[in-house]
Design an enzyme around this catalytic site. Structure first.
Site: not given
Ligand code: GAR
Length: 203
Positions: A20-21, A100, A114, A116, A149
């Site tokens: 959750g950062s 989803l 989102n 990434h 999608e």
């Molecule tokens: C982040 O690096 C985000 O970009 C990635 O997960 C991490 C979550 O960190 N998301 C993905 O890879 C989605 N495909 P967080 O929980 O500290 O925000």
């Protein structure tokens, strides 16, 4: 049609599976008195997600919805109801590690974002930073995009570049990218809420 900008602060929901950062960065960027928008709901598919604790600490409603084995329909039905009940305007996936369904995405056209950890379309899916190291690229980064999608395929709102340095490990590279994510996500959300980005309108 682009519903933004609204004539009132937007109601934001964050879906997160883990640490959750990015949620923290969004909570900081959109405090309760922000005229553009505020985070009013956090949903997780993992009961233990730190993101839920961070939401509670920030005084934001935090809801765990289990992702049942063998099907996402139950999760999505409960999530859709919750989003409607909270009159959510924009859904932000922040480390939400599930795909989803097309039906869920279609119910929220242009209203799911989102983040990434790569310069999409490079390295979609899991372990994007590991993929970048394996590919030997000198530069990677992060992308905020509208969700469609596909897996990490929707229209891009913004990207930030990050160098890959000699001796980088997955951890060191991930940390460098994460620092950029924390800037990029709020900035992308601001652009959407100001009506400056919408799927189809390339920026
Ligand atoms: C982040 O690096 C985000 O970009 C990635 O997960 C991490 C979550 O960190 N998301 C993905 O890879 C989605 N495909 P967080 O929980 O500290 O925000």
């Amino acid at each position: 049609m682009n519903p933004f900008p609204l004539e009132r602060p937007a109601r934001l929901a964050v879906l997160a599976s883990g640490r959750g950062s990015n949620l923290e960065a969004l909570l900081k960027a959109f405090p309760p008195d922000d005229p553009l928008g505020r985070v009013v709901l956090v949903v997780s598919d993992r009961r233990q997600a730190l993101a839920l604790q961070k939401a509670v600490q920030a005084g934001v409603e935090a809801v765990y919805i289990p992702w049942p084995k063998g099907g996402r329909a139950q999760f999505e039905e409960a999530a859709l109801q919750l989003l409607q009940a909270h009159r959510i305007d924009l859904v932000l996936l922040a480390g939400f590690m599930r795909l989803l369904s097309p039906g869920f995405v279609a119910a929220w056209p242009g209203r799911i974002l989102n983040i990434h950890p790569s310069l999409l379309p490079q390295f979609p899916g899991l372990h994007a930073q590991r993929q970048a190291l394996k590919a030997g690229v000198r530069e990677t980064g992060c992308t905020v995009h509208f969700v469609d999608e596909g897996m990490d395929t929707g229209p891009i709102i913004l990207q930030r570049r990050v160098p890959v340095l000699p001796g980088d490990t997955e951890e060191s590279l991930s940390a460098r990218i994460l620092a950029e994510e924390h800037q990029a996500y709020p900035e992308a959300v601001r652009r959407v809420l100001r009506g400056e980005a919408w799927p189809g309108s390339r920026i």
